[in-house]
Design an enzyme around this catalytic site. Structure first.
Site, short mmCIF file in Angstrom:
data_model
loop_
_atom_site.label_atom_id
_atom_site.label_comp_id
_atom_site.label_asym_id
_atom_site.label_seq_id
_atom_site.Cartn_x
_atom_site.Cartn_y
_atom_site.Cartn_z
N CYS A 116 56.80 28.39 58.44
CA CYS A 116 56.08 29.66 58.41
C CYS A 116 55.06 29.53 57.29
CB CYS A 116 57.03 30.82 58.14
SG CYS A 116 56.16 32.39 57.88
N CYS A 131 54.46 33.09 55.30
CA CYS A 131 55.52 33.66 54.45
C CYS A 131 56.76 32.77 54.53
CB CYS A 131 55.79 35.13 54.76
SG CYS A 131 55.96 35.61 56.47
N SER A 132 57.84 33.25 55.15
CA SER A 132 59.06 32.43 55.16
C SER A 132 59.92 32.76 56.38
CB SER A 132 59.85 32.65 53.87
OG SER A 132 60.10 34.04 53.70
N CYS A 133 59.30 33.09 57.50
CA CYS A 133 60.03 33.50 58.71
C CYS A 133 61.00 32.39 59.15
CB CYS A 133 59.06 33.82 59.83
SG CYS A 133 57.98 35.21 59.42
#
Lengths: 225, 204
Positions: free
Chosen positions: B108, B111-113
């Site tokens: 991702c 962000c940090s999905c």
């Protein structure tokens, strides 16, 4: 028009450092607290996931870069609580002085946690917007990558994929448009696609002629190629 | 509109991160907006109940049951929900199958999905600037930092999780695992093999 979080393809970050398989889920106790406080505060229902992502992204570039992961979370949460009117700046200055809050009846209770985490928040919504593209069709992403509703606003088209030609790999249905939802302008659901781009379309020096990058992109990010 | 680049309220809190979290937690508890017992429950869930063992169960089942695998590739969300894996950050799931021709890897960049109900909370490296910046541009170099080398003929497909779809990699079943049952197979499935930065363990 881009922000500091949009780092796909950037040079200069150095090697990735894998962790041992048995590394703890939370490296420090405060990491776990930051995650839990953020999730519990989210349950008050004063913002959605797009608003909270945007709150992290609009940390100043200096803060975003120097903060560790959960520092971003907790700092963006403080900003969001004030921005959405849940807390005042005075509350943050005098954390010990607080009394009961009007939203207290919405507090997430321990017994409700399992159910809330297990239900999540699906992003698919019915939409009147017809699908413009089919699987296999060639598409071109808009350029520049930018929110077209709010200048400098939240968008999910990374800069590295702006103005690139790809092909539709999957049709995901109709989903909430983050560009609208992050700014409290409504869900504005529209078709969402997985689009595959040849690496050579994105990078000057791709590693392999058959490599691809797939991104999930909303219909308004795309035009026919 | 967004006059957001200065005057951030977070600067009113203590700068040291652990104290910053504590201060915000304190004010929210005093105002009756969060319940300390709920915080403990959330932490317990992600520390002890939800983790890569969920995803490994799905992968081992796919390795042993062709019909399950087919259904998983067609509609992973409902198939994994039937196994009890659903919820926050896993509302919409797609499974990407590795083949000798194509290796899948998930990132991702924005962000940090990450598919929480199947893999738990992402490891630090997944959320690092280096992984987010480089996985899309030079996946093989990144893989080499994980000790993974792909055959020359294998292409890499990197999935950048830009929407609410969460991706899980279905690794190739390792050689020598023919006689193993589902539970034994699940023990071969590593977290990184389901992100695409690792390979399953080879049976000893």
């Amino acid at each position: 028009m881009t922000r500091v979080h949009d780092m796909g393809g950037r040079f200069g970050d150095g090697a990735v450092t894998p962790e041992p398989v048995d590394a703890p889920v939370f490296q420090h106790d405060w990491h776990a607290r930051a995650l839990a406080v953020t999730l519990a505060a989210g349950s008050l229902g004063q913002w959605n996931i797009d608003i909270s992502r945007h709150a992290r992204e609009k940390l100043s570039p200096k803060d975003y870069t120097r903060f560790s992961y959960y520092e971003k979370w907790i700092s963006a949460l403080a900003d969001l609580l004030v921005e959405s009117g849940v807390l005042t700046e005075n509350d943050l200055k005098n954390v010990e002085e607080a009394g009961e809050h009007p939203l207290a009846d919405r507090k997430l209770k321990a017994e409700a946690v399992a159910k809330v985490l297990a239900s999540g928040g699906p992003a698919d919504r019915p939409s009147d917007i017809p699908f413009a593209f089919d699987v296999g069709q060639a598409v071109l992403t808009t350029r520049p990558a930018a929110n077209r509703l709010v200048d400098g606003g939240h968008t999910r088209l990374p800069a590295y994929a702006a103005g690139a030609k790809g092909r539709v790999l999957m049709v995901h249905g109709t989903h909430v448009l983050p560009d609208s939802s992050a700014h409290r302008l409504g869900d504005a659901p529209e078709p969402l696609y997985a689009v595959a781009f040849p690496a050579a379309e994105l990078w000057a020096d791709p590693e392999h002629p058959k490599d691809e990058v797939v991104l999930d992109l909303w219909q308004s990010y795309l035009e026919p190629a | 509109m967004p006059h957001d680049d200065h005057d951030h309220p977070h600067a009113l809190l203590p700068p040291e991160p652990a104290l910053r979290v504590r201060a915000l937690e304190t004010v929210l508890i005093r105002k009756g907006l969060i319940d300390p017992a709920a915080l403990d429950e959330i932490i317990d869930t992600y520390q002890n109940k939800i983790g890569p063992q969920n995803g490994a169960h799905v992968i081992a089942k796919a390795w042993t049951d062709p019909e399950f695998k087919q259904a998983l590739l067609e509609d992973a969300t409902s198939v994994v929900a039937e196994l009890g894996y659903h919820g926050r950050q896993g509302e919409h799931i797609v499974v990407a199958e590795n083949t000798p021709e194509q290796h899948n890897m998930v990132v991702c960049t924005l962000c940090s999905c990450y598919p929480w109900p199947l893999l738990g909370i992402p490891p630090g490296w997944y959320k690092s600037d280096a992984y987010r910046a480089r996985a899309v541009r030079e996946p093989r170099k990144v893989l080499s930092e994980f000790g993974v080398t792909l055959p020359v003929e294998t292409a890499v497909r990197v999935w950048d999780s830009t929407a609410e779809i969460r991706y899980l990699v279905l690794p190739i079943r390792p050689e020598g695992s023919e006689g193993l049952n589902e539970e034994e197979l699940a023990a071969l499935v590593t977290r990184d093999s389901m992100i695409g930065t690792g390979m399953p363990r080879v049976p000893s």
